[in-house]
Design a protein around this motif. Structure first.
Motif, short mmCIF file in Angstrom:
data_model
loop_
_atom_site.label_atom_id
_atom_site.label_comp_id
_atom_site.label_asym_id
_atom_site.label_seq_id
_atom_site.Cartn_x
_atom_site.Cartn_y
_atom_site.Cartn_z
N ARG A 149 0.94 -1.28 0.04
CA ARG A 149 -0.12 -0.05 -0.15
C ARG A 149 1.01 1.15 -0.06
NH1 ARG A 149 -4.15 0.30 4.43
NH2 ARG A 149 -2.75 -1.25 5.47
N VAL A 150 2.11 1.15 1.01
CA VAL A 150 2.62 2.39 0.55
C VAL A 150 3.36 2.62 -0.53
CG1 VAL A 150 5.25 3.39 1.58
CG2 VAL A 150 3.29 2.13 3.07
N LEU A 151 3.83 1.31 -1.26
CA LEU A 151 4.49 1.84 -2.57
C LEU A 151 3.29 2.06 -3.62
CD1 LEU A 151 6.79 -1.59 -2.52
CD2 LEU A 151 7.66 0.82 -2.55
N MET A 152 2.19 1.61 -3.68
CA MET A 152 1.37 2.01 -4.51
C MET A 152 0.98 3.39 -4.28
SD MET A 152 -1.10 -1.54 -4.59
CE MET A 152 -2.43 -0.60 -5.34
N ARG A 153 0.65 3.91 -3.10
CA ARG A 153 0.31 5.36 -2.88
C ARG A 153 1.59 6.03 -3.40
NH1 ARG A 153 -0.81 9.73 -2.79
NH2 ARG A 153 -2.56 10.85 -1.66
N LEU A 154 3.02 5.82 -3.22
CA LEU A 154 3.88 6.64 -3.52
C LEU A 154 3.90 6.73 -5.11
CD1 LEU A 154 6.65 5.94 -1.08
CD2 LEU A 154 5.43 8.15 -1.34
N ALA A 155 3.42 5.68 -5.72
CA ALA A 155 3.54 5.54 -7.09
C ALA A 155 2.64 6.82 -7.82
CB ALA A 155 2.99 4.26 -7.55
N VAL A 156 1.57 7.05 -6.98
CA VAL A 156 0.55 8.12 -7.71
C VAL A 156 0.70 9.57 -6.78
CG1 VAL A 156 -1.10 6.45 -8.20
CG2 VAL A 156 -1.31 7.68 -6.01
N ALA A 157 1.94 9.67 -6.22
CA ALA A 157 2.01 10.84 -5.49
C ALA A 157 2.77 12.12 -6.40
CB ALA A 157 3.15 10.65 -4.37
N GLY A 158 3.00 11.72 -7.61
CA GLY A 158 3.36 12.86 -8.39
C GLY A 158 4.80 13.40 -7.77
N GLU A 159 4.84 14.72 -7.93
CA GLU A 159 5.78 15.61 -7.33
C GLU A 159 5.81 15.93 -5.92
OE1 GLU A 159 8.45 16.86 -9.33
OE2 GLU A 159 7.38 15.65 -10.84
N SER A 160 4.61 15.43 -5.33
CA SER A 160 4.74 15.52 -3.76
C SER A 160 5.56 14.68 -3.18
CB SER A 160 3.08 15.65 -3.23
OG SER A 160 2.92 14.31 -3.65
N ARG A 161 5.87 15.12 -1.95
CA ARG A 161 7.02 14.07 -1.16
C ARG A 161 6.47 13.90 0.46
NH1 ARG A 161 12.73 13.59 -2.71
NH2 ARG A 161 12.94 14.45 -4.79
N PRO A 162 5.49 13.07 0.37
CA PRO A 162 4.98 13.04 1.87
C PRO A 162 5.83 12.41 2.80
CG PRO A 162 4.01 11.01 0.28
CD PRO A 162 4.95 12.21 -0.57
N THR A 163 5.36 12.69 3.90
CA THR A 163 6.40 12.22 4.97
C THR A 163 5.81 10.96 5.34
OG1 THR A 163 4.99 13.19 6.82
CG2 THR A 163 6.83 14.63 5.93
N THR A 164 6.62 10.03 6.22
CA THR A 164 6.02 9.01 6.83
C THR A 164 4.90 9.01 7.67
OG1 THR A 164 8.30 8.14 6.65
CG2 THR A 164 6.97 6.69 8.06
N ARG A 165 4.84 10.07 8.31
CA ARG A 165 3.59 10.47 9.20
C ARG A 165 2.51 10.65 8.35
NH1 ARG A 165 3.59 10.66 14.30
NH2 ARG A 165 5.96 11.15 14.15
N GLN A 166 2.70 11.21 7.23
CA GLN A 166 1.34 11.46 6.07
C GLN A 166 1.03 10.28 5.63
OE1 GLN A 166 3.46 14.55 4.01
NE2 GLN A 166 2.23 16.16 4.77
N VAL A 167 1.88 9.44 5.34
CA VAL A 167 1.72 8.09 4.63
C VAL A 167 0.81 7.07 5.71
CG1 VAL A 167 2.78 5.86 4.00
CG2 VAL A 167 3.46 7.97 3.05
#
Length: 158
Positions: free
Chosen positions: A12-30
């Protein structure tokens, strides 16, 4: 077969990051978006970083980003890495099975487990994050359905 919670979380983390685009979410946000405790997410993120599937940077402009290896990672390879080499049944545990040395079932179950992993090998993280899943991934949040902000002011935790 049932996957470990950490395996599910890693996917789920990898899939969510795959659609994050230019944003760089933090671990807490994830952790907030996929509704898991921060400590669990942090452990999984550390392992994914160690595997080279994501990069994490601290501080201003930091956050998580999926690497090219993460985009192209096989679902089967990620599942194997997180599941380890455990068997479907525990033949040699604290109460060993008396059939463990001459049982054909153990080999059959091992073959079925590998067939399960092999069936996931052709699929990549990137492929799992396309429509209709991708837009849905962008909309999930424990607070409100919105994508991650690209940056927040204040201290960050990666």
């Amino acid at each position: 077969m049932r996957l470990l919670r950490s395996t599910d979380l890693a996917l789920r983390v990898l899939m969510r990051l795959a659609v994050a685009g230019e944003s760089r979410p933090t671990t807490r946000q994830v952790a907030e978006v996929i509704d898991v405790p921060y400590t669990h997410a942090a452990k999984v993120v550390a392992e994914l970083q160690h595997m080279g599937l994501l990069a994490a940077r601290r501080g201003r402009g930091g956050g998580l980003v999926l690497t090219e290896a993460g985009r192209k990672a096989s679902i089967g390879a990620v599942v194997r890495a997180f599941e380890g080499h455990s068997e479907v049944v525990e033949c040699d545990g604290s109460a060993p099975c008396p059939l463990r040395f001459d049982c054909r079932l153990r080999g059959a179950l091992r073959g079925a487990q590998e067939a399960f992993y092999a069936s996931l090998d052709p699929f990549t993280i990137e492929e799992m994050a396309v429509a209709p899943t991708g837009p849905m991934l962008l909309g999930i949040s424990s607070a409100a359905p919105q994508p991650w902000p690209s940056q927040r002011s204040g201290p960050k935790t990666s």
